[in-house]
Design a protein around this motif. Structure first.
Motif, PDB file in Angstrom:
ATOM      1  N   GLY A 237     -19.182 -46.029  27.440  1.00 59.19           N
ATOM      2  CA  GLY A 237     -18.942 -47.447  27.575  1.00 59.19           C
ATOM      3  C   GLY A 237     -17.651 -48.080  28.197  1.00 59.19           C
ATOM      4  O   GLY A 237     -17.429 -48.822  28.684  1.00 59.19           O
ATOM      5  N   GLY A 238     -17.250 -46.954  28.841  1.00 59.53           N
ATOM      6  CA  GLY A 238     -15.588 -46.885  30.294  1.00 59.53           C
ATOM      7  C   GLY A 238     -16.585 -47.453  31.613  1.00 59.53           C
ATOM      8  O   GLY A 238     -17.550 -47.839  31.515  1.00 59.53           O
ATOM      9  N   VAL A 239     -15.792 -48.004  32.407  1.00 55.26           N
ATOM     10  CA  VAL A 239     -16.063 -48.211  33.369  1.00 55.26           C
ATOM     11  C   VAL A 239     -16.049 -47.451  34.833  1.00 55.26           C
ATOM     12  O   VAL A 239     -16.498 -48.425  35.649  1.00 55.26           O
ATOM     13  CB  VAL A 239     -15.209 -49.347  33.762  1.00 55.26           C
ATOM     14  CG1 VAL A 239     -15.766 -50.819  33.238  1.00 55.26           C
ATOM     15  CG2 VAL A 239     -13.872 -49.616  33.935  1.00 55.26           C
ATOM     16  N   ALA A 240     -16.673 -46.437  35.132  1.00 55.18           N
ATOM     17  CA  ALA A 240     -16.601 -45.398  35.784  1.00 55.18           C
ATOM     18  C   ALA A 240     -17.539 -44.035  35.699  1.00 55.18           C
ATOM     19  O   ALA A 240     -17.810 -43.049  35.698  1.00 55.18           O
ATOM     20  CB  ALA A 240     -15.165 -44.236  35.348  1.00 55.18           C
ATOM     21  N   PRO A 241     -19.201 -44.691  35.414  1.00 54.92           N
ATOM     22  CA  PRO A 241     -20.461 -43.574  35.441  1.00 54.92           C
ATOM     23  C   PRO A 241     -19.992 -42.544  36.720  1.00 54.92           C
ATOM     24  O   PRO A 241     -19.397 -43.267  37.653  1.00 54.92           O
ATOM     25  CB  PRO A 241     -21.330 -44.595  36.407  1.00 54.92           C
ATOM     26  CG  PRO A 241     -20.829 -46.369  35.802  1.00 54.92           C
ATOM     27  CD  PRO A 241     -19.389 -46.734  36.139  1.00 54.92           C
ATOM     28  N   ALA A 242     -20.522 -41.246  35.855  1.00 54.72           N
ATOM     29  CA  ALA A 242     -20.446 -40.434  37.255  1.00 54.72           C
ATOM     30  C   ALA A 242     -21.473 -40.855  37.802  1.00 54.72           C
ATOM     31  O   ALA A 242     -21.242 -39.850  38.425  1.00 54.72           O
ATOM     32  CB  ALA A 242     -20.596 -39.254  35.593  1.00 54.72           C
ATOM     33  N   SER A 243     -22.353 -40.847  37.675  1.00 57.10           N
ATOM     34  CA  SER A 243     -23.698 -40.737  38.234  1.00 57.10           C
ATOM     35  C   SER A 243     -24.490 -42.515  37.579  1.00 57.10           C
ATOM     36  O   SER A 243     -23.911 -43.054  37.333  1.00 57.10           O
ATOM     37  CB  SER A 243     -23.858 -40.204  37.904  1.00 57.10           C
ATOM     38  OG  SER A 243     -25.359 -39.389  36.886  1.00 57.10           O
ATOM     39  N   PRO A 244     -25.494 -42.371  39.189  1.00 64.17           N
ATOM     40  CA  PRO A 244     -26.638 -43.623  39.376  1.00 64.17           C
ATOM     41  C   PRO A 244     -27.183 -44.317  37.693  1.00 64.17           C
ATOM     42  O   PRO A 244     -27.078 -45.422  37.127  1.00 64.17           O
ATOM     43  CB  PRO A 244     -26.959 -43.706  40.484  1.00 64.17           C
ATOM     44  CG  PRO A 244     -26.041 -43.008  41.273  1.00 64.17           C
ATOM     45  CD  PRO A 244     -25.635 -42.241  40.671  1.00 64.17           C
ATOM     46  N   GLU A 245     -27.192 -42.601  37.225  1.00 64.72           N
ATOM     47  CA  GLU A 245     -28.324 -42.290  36.078  1.00 64.72           C
ATOM     48  C   GLU A 245     -26.983 -42.666  34.961  1.00 64.72           C
ATOM     49  O   GLU A 245     -27.870 -42.989  33.687  1.00 64.72           O
ATOM     50  CB  GLU A 245     -28.560 -41.095  36.010  1.00 64.72           C
ATOM     51  CG  GLU A 245     -29.496 -40.739  37.214  1.00 64.72           C
ATOM     52  CD  GLU A 245     -29.045 -40.606  38.543  1.00 64.72           C
ATOM     53  OE1 GLU A 245     -27.971 -40.269  38.549  1.00 64.72           O
ATOM     54  OE2 GLU A 245     -29.901 -40.902  39.468  1.00 64.72           O
ATOM     55  N   ASP A 246     -25.617 -42.473  35.011  1.00 66.82           N
ATOM     56  CA  ASP A 246     -24.751 -43.108  33.652  1.00 66.82           C
ATOM     57  C   ASP A 246     -24.636 -43.947  33.716  1.00 66.82           C
ATOM     58  O   ASP A 246     -23.953 -44.213  33.299  1.00 66.82           O
ATOM     59  CB  ASP A 246     -23.622 -42.121  34.209  1.00 66.82           C
ATOM     60  CG  ASP A 246     -22.580 -42.222  33.204  1.00 66.82           C
ATOM     61  OD1 ASP A 246     -23.067 -42.154  31.920  1.00 66.82           O
ATOM     62  OD2 ASP A 246     -21.407 -42.126  33.384  1.00 66.82           O
ATOM     63  N   VAL A 247     -25.526 -45.388  34.338  1.00 64.23           N
ATOM     64  CA  VAL A 247     -24.749 -46.858  34.146  1.00 64.23           C
ATOM     65  C   VAL A 247     -25.941 -47.308  33.036  1.00 64.23           C
ATOM     66  O   VAL A 247     -27.338 -47.124  33.305  1.00 64.23           O
ATOM     67  CB  VAL A 247     -25.463 -47.735  35.319  1.00 64.23           C
ATOM     68  CG1 VAL A 247     -25.335 -48.948  35.657  1.00 64.23           C
ATOM     69  CG2 VAL A 247     -24.514 -46.952  36.560  1.00 64.23           C
ATOM     70  N   ALA A 248     -25.509 -47.886  32.280  1.00 66.46           N
ATOM     71  CA  ALA A 248     -25.833 -48.450  31.105  1.00 66.46           C
ATOM     72  C   ALA A 248     -25.841 -49.826  31.481  1.00 66.46           C
ATOM     73  O   ALA A 248     -26.709 -50.453  29.973  1.00 66.46           O
ATOM     74  CB  ALA A 248     -24.977 -46.973  29.546  1.00 66.46           C
ATOM     75  N   GLY A 249     -24.865 -49.984  31.805  1.00 63.59           N
ATOM     76  CA  GLY A 249     -24.501 -51.678  32.123  1.00 63.59           C
ATOM     77  C   GLY A 249     -23.687 -52.502  32.820  1.00 63.59           C
ATOM     78  O   GLY A 249     -22.753 -51.742  33.668  1.00 63.59           O
ATOM     79  N   THR A 250     -23.211 -53.770  33.041  1.00 67.64           N
ATOM     80  CA  THR A 250     -22.356 -54.423  33.493  1.00 67.64           C
ATOM     81  C   THR A 250     -20.847 -55.116  32.537  1.00 67.64           C
ATOM     82  O   THR A 250     -20.720 -54.742  31.545  1.00 67.64           O
ATOM     83  CB  THR A 250     -22.709 -55.571  34.401  1.00 67.64           C
ATOM     84  OG1 THR A 250     -24.506 -55.096  34.735  1.00 67.64           O
ATOM     85  CG2 THR A 250     -22.367 -56.433  35.079  1.00 67.64           C
ATOM     86  N   VAL A 251     -19.986 -54.815  33.296  1.00 68.04           N
ATOM     87  CA  VAL A 251     -19.131 -55.406  32.913  1.00 68.04           C
ATOM     88  C   VAL A 251     -18.296 -56.645  34.163  1.00 68.04           C
ATOM     89  O   VAL A 251     -18.226 -56.872  35.369  1.00 68.04           O
ATOM     90  CB  VAL A 251     -17.899 -54.149  32.801  1.00 68.04           C
ATOM     91  CG1 VAL A 251     -16.364 -55.331  32.148  1.00 68.04           C
ATOM     92  CG2 VAL A 251     -18.560 -54.211  31.813  1.00 68.04           C
ATOM     93  N   LEU A 252     -18.243 -57.701  33.967  1.00 70.05           N
ATOM     94  CA  LEU A 252     -17.678 -59.163  34.118  1.00 70.05           C
ATOM     95  C   LEU A 252     -16.428 -59.137  33.598  1.00 70.05           C
ATOM     96  O   LEU A 252     -16.665 -59.526  32.492  1.00 70.05           O
ATOM     97  CB  LEU A 252     -18.521 -60.108  33.856  1.00 70.05           C
ATOM     98  CG  LEU A 252     -19.649 -60.036  34.764  1.00 70.05           C
ATOM     99  CD1 LEU A 252     -20.388 -61.628  34.384  1.00 70.05           C
ATOM    100  CD2 LEU A 252     -20.488 -59.571  35.787  1.00 70.05           C
ATOM    101  N   ARG A 253     -15.267 -58.863  34.546  1.00 70.39           N
ATOM    102  CA  ARG A 253     -13.829 -59.321  34.306  1.00 70.39           C
ATOM    103  C   ARG A 253     -13.542 -60.831  35.062  1.00 70.39           C
ATOM    104  O   ARG A 253     -12.974 -60.621  35.770  1.00 70.39           O
ATOM    105  CB  ARG A 253     -13.236 -58.410  34.020  1.00 70.39           C
ATOM    106  CG  ARG A 253     -11.806 -57.651  33.706  1.00 70.39           C
ATOM    107  CD  ARG A 253     -10.829 -56.402  34.062  1.00 70.39           C
ATOM    108  NE  ARG A 253     -11.991 -55.361  32.838  1.00 70.39           N
ATOM    109  CZ  ARG A 253     -11.591 -53.950  33.338  1.00 70.39           C
ATOM    110  NH1 ARG A 253     -11.176 -53.671  34.753  1.00 70.39           N
ATOM    111  NH2 ARG A 253     -12.414 -53.239  32.129  1.00 70.39           N
ATOM    112  N   ALA A 254     -12.843 -61.106  34.378  1.00 70.19           N
ATOM    113  CA  ALA A 254     -12.463 -62.408  35.244  1.00 70.19           C
ATOM    114  C   ALA A 254     -10.980 -62.618  34.626  1.00 70.19           C
ATOM    115  O   ALA A 254     -10.423 -62.336  33.402  1.00 70.19           O
ATOM    116  CB  ALA A 254     -12.980 -63.548  34.670  1.00 70.19           C
TER     117      ALA A 254
END
Length: 552
Positions: A237-254
Motif C-alpha cells: 500500500g505504500g508508494v516505494a516499491p522495493a522492485s518492479p515486481e513489487d508494483v501493485a498499482g498507481t497513485v495519482l496525487r494532485a
C-alpha cells in the motif's frame, strides 16, 4: 485556424467528460434490467439508482456546457463559484461508482474530512480533475480504489487553502511510456524509472499523443495552477516499491490551491450583526437557498449568516432534492428559499417534486418554502401558492424584508410581527456617514445606482465587500451579453438574463438592471432583432463599470 483548433480541443475535452455520466447510467440500467430478483425493495433501489445516475448526468452536462461557453465566448469570462469541495468529490464518486461496480471493483472513500470544506474557485475544472483521476482508476485500476483528500491553510495566508487529492489503485501500475505521456501533457519532465535501458529508451521514443482523458486532466490541472505526482503503489500500500515486481498499482496525487469561501464560520456561529438589524431572532434557523446566479446566491448567504442563520446554498433543484432526501434534513433545514427560474426545473417544479416525494416517503423533510423571483405576477404567485409555498418574494429584496419574510414563515405570530428597522424610501440616500457612496460627476455615471440599496450594502459589508458583490453582478451581466453576441438567442438565454437581472437588482445596479429587463422583454416577446436592446445593455455595462470602479 488557431480558433478552430482551440474549439476542437474544447469539444474533445467535453465529449470525453460526457462519456462517464452516460456510461454510469448505462451500468445502472444494465444491472437493473439483468437482475432476475423480483424483490420489491431491490426493484425500488434499482429505480432510485437509475434516477440518481440520470440526475448526475444532467448536472454534468450543465457543467460541460458552462465550460464550452467560457472557452468559446470572446471574453472567456466565467465567474468563480463558492462550493463545498467534499460535496463535489462525493458527487463524482456517486457517478463513477456504478462503472467500477459493473466490473467488480470497489471505491473506498476513507481518508476524507467529514466536515464541509467551503471554497471559491473554478468548480468546473475541479470537477473535471476529480472525475478524470477517479474515472481512470475505476475503469482500469484493479479491484480496489482508495480515494483520499486533505487540506490546510496555505502558509500564513488565511484566504488560501492548499488541497491534496490522492487516488490509489491496484491496476498493476502504469507503463513507463504512459507515465511519460501524462507528464508531457502536464508540461513536465519524463518520469525517472528503474526499468531496464531498453524499456526507458522505448518510452522516450514513444511520441504518441496523450489520450483524451490525460488531456482533460492536464488541462483542468493547468487551469487550477496545480501539479501532479505519478507514483507506483507497492504491494503493502505504500508508494516505494522495493522492485518492479513489487508494483501493485498507481497513485495519482494532485496538489492545487483555492480561495477560502467568504462564509467559513461554523454553521452554528452567527457572524457579527449588521448595524441595520441587530436582532438575533433568526439565530439557529436553517435555510436552504436554491439560486442559479452565483452573485445573488452569495448575497443571500452573506445576508442571512449575518443574522445568525445556518445557511446551505445550491445552484439548481436537483441538488436541493438531493439534500432534502437526507435523513437529517428535517433537523438541519427549517425553510427552503428558491428562485423561480432555474436550470433543469423551475422553482415551481421543484416545489411540486418535493410535495410528490413527501407523499411517497422519499423526502421526510416538512419545512416551509418561500419563492423568490425578479418577475412576479398573479400567474406566478398563484402557481407557487398552489404548491404549498408560504409566500413569493420579489427581487430586488432588501435585507430587512428578507429577514421579516423568514420570521413570518417560521415563527409564532406574536414573535414574527416584530417590525424590522425602517428602510429609506426608494431612490433616496440613507444618511449614514460610512455608507454614502460618492461618484465623480464627470464620469457621466449618474443614475447608475439605486442609492438606498447601495448604501445599505455598504453598511452591511463595508465598501470593499459591497464593490465585490457589485462587480460579480456586473460580470454576470457581461457574460450574458457576450453569450448572446457569440451564440445568438438560445433556449437558455431567458434564464441567464433572469439571473443577471436579479443579481443587478440585489446589488443596486439600477441602470444595468433596466437594460437587462429591456432585453428580457424583447426575448420574451419573441423578437428576432435585439440589436437596439443589446446596444443599450453595452452602454449600461460601460457606464456601470466606471461607476463601480469610482464608488467611494
Amino acid at each position: 485556424m488557431l480558433r478552430n483548433r482551440s474549439r476542437t480541443a474544447t469539444l474533445l475535452r467535453v465529449s470525453h467528460d460526457l462519456r462517464t455520466p452516460i456510461q454510469s447510467l448505462l451500468s445502472v440500467s444494465e444491472a437493473a434490467f439483468s437482475s432476475s430478483d423480483s424483490d420489491v425493495a431491490t426493484i425500488a433501489e434499482g429505480r432510485e439508482r437509475m434516477r440518481r445516475s440520470a440526475e448526475l448526468a444532467l448536472s454534468h452536462i450543465d457543467n460541460v456546457i458552462k465550460v464550452i461557453r467560457g472557452e468559446m465566448t470572446p471574453t472567456e469570462l466565467q465567474v468563480d463559484e463558492e462550493f463545498d469541495l467534499i460535496h463535489e468529490l462525493r458527487m463524482i464518486l456517486d457517478m463513477v461508482e456504478p462503472i467500477a461496480s459493473a466490473r467488480g471493483a470497489e471505491i473506498l472513500f476513507a481518508d476524507v474530512p467529514q466536515e464541509s470544506i467551503r471554497v471559491r474557485g473554478p468548480v468546473r475544472f475541479v470537477r473535471a480533475l476529480l472525475q478524470n483521476m477517479i474515472d481512470n482508476s475505476a475503469k482500469h485500476g484493479g479491484t480496489k480504489i482508495d480515494v483520499a483528500l486533505s487540506y490546510k491553510q496555505a502558509g500564513t495566508d488565511p484566504s488560501k487553502i492548499d488541497v491534496t487529492v490522492e487516488v490509489a489503485d491496484l491496476g498493476g501500475g502504469l507503463p513507463l511510456s504512459q507515465k511519460n505521456r501524462l507528464m508531457r501533457a502536464l508540461g513536465a519532465e519524463d518520469v525517472s524509472d528503474t526499468a531496464c535501458d531498453d524499456t526507458k529508451k522505448a518510452a522516450q521514443n514513444d511520441h504518441s499523443r496523450p489520450s483524451a482523458g490525460l488531456n482533460v486532466l492536464a488541462h483542468a490541472l493547468a487551469q487550477l495552477s496545480g501539479r501532479l505526482e505519478v507514483l507506483d503503489r507497492a504491494q503493502n500500500g505504500g508508494v516505494a516499491p522495493a522492485s518492479p515486481e513489487d508494483v501493485a498499482g498507481t497513485v495519482l496525487r494532485a496538489h492545487f490551491s483555492l480561495d477560502a469561501a467568504t462564509n467559513l464560520a461554523e454553521p452554528n456561529t452567527p457572524l457579527p450583526q449588521s448595524s441595520s438589524d441587530s436582532s438575533t431572532i433568526l439565530a439557529g434557523i436553517g435555510v436552504l437557498i436554491v439560486e442559479d446566479s452565483p452573485s445573488s446566491r452569495d448575497w443571500l448567504v452573506e445576508t442571512l449568516k449575518r443574522n445568525g442563520v445556518r445557511v446551505r446554498a445550491v445552484g439548481n433543484g436537483m441538488k436541493a432534492l438531493e439534500i432534502l432526501r437526507r435523513r437529517d434534513a428535517d433537523q438541519d433545514i427549517d425553510l427552503l428559499l428558491t428562485d423561480m427560474t432555474l436550470p433543469y426545473m423551475s422553482g415551481v417544479d421543484l416545489a411540486r417534486r418535493i410535495r410528490a416525494e413527501q407523499a411517497s416517503g422519499d423526502i421526510a423533510w416538512q419545512g416551509k418554502m418561500l419563492g423568490l423571483t425578479a418577475h412576479v405576477d398573479d400567474r406566478v404567485r398563484n402557481a407557487c401558492l398552489a404548491t404549498g409555498m408560504v409566500k413569493v418574494l420579489e427581487k430586488p429584496i432588501r435585507h430587512a424584508q428578507l429577514c421579516q419574510a423568514i420570521r413570518d414563515a417560521l415563527l409564532p405570530p406574536a414573535t414574527a410581527s416584530k417590525t424590522p428597522k425602517a428602510l429609506p424610501e426608494a431612490g433616496t440616500m440613507a444618511q449614514t456617514p460610512d455608507a454614502s457612496p460618492t461618484v465623480p460627476q464627470d464620469c457621466e455615471t449618474e443614475h447608475a445606482f439605486a442609492d438606498d440599496i447601495v448604501a445599505e450594502l455598504i453598511e452591511q459589508m463595508e465598501l470593499a465587500g459591497a464593490k465585490r458583490f457589485m462587480q460579480r453582478a456586473l460580470s454576470e451581466a457581461q457574460a450574458a451579453h457576450d453569450d448572446i453576441r457569440a451564440e445568438g438567442v438560445r433556449t437558455d438565454t431567458g434564464r441567464m438574463l433572469h439571473a443577471a437581472t436579479g443579481a443587478c437588482g440585489l446589488t443596486g445596479l439600477t441602470l444595468l438592471e433596466k437594460a437587462l429587463r429591456g432585453l428580457e422583454l424583447g426575448f420574451d416577446n419573441g423578437s428576432t432583432d435585439l440589436e437596439t436592446e443589446l446596444l443599450a445593455l453595452e452602454n449600461a455595462l460601460s457606464r456601470t463599470a466606471v461607476a463601480v470602479d469610482h464608488l467611494g
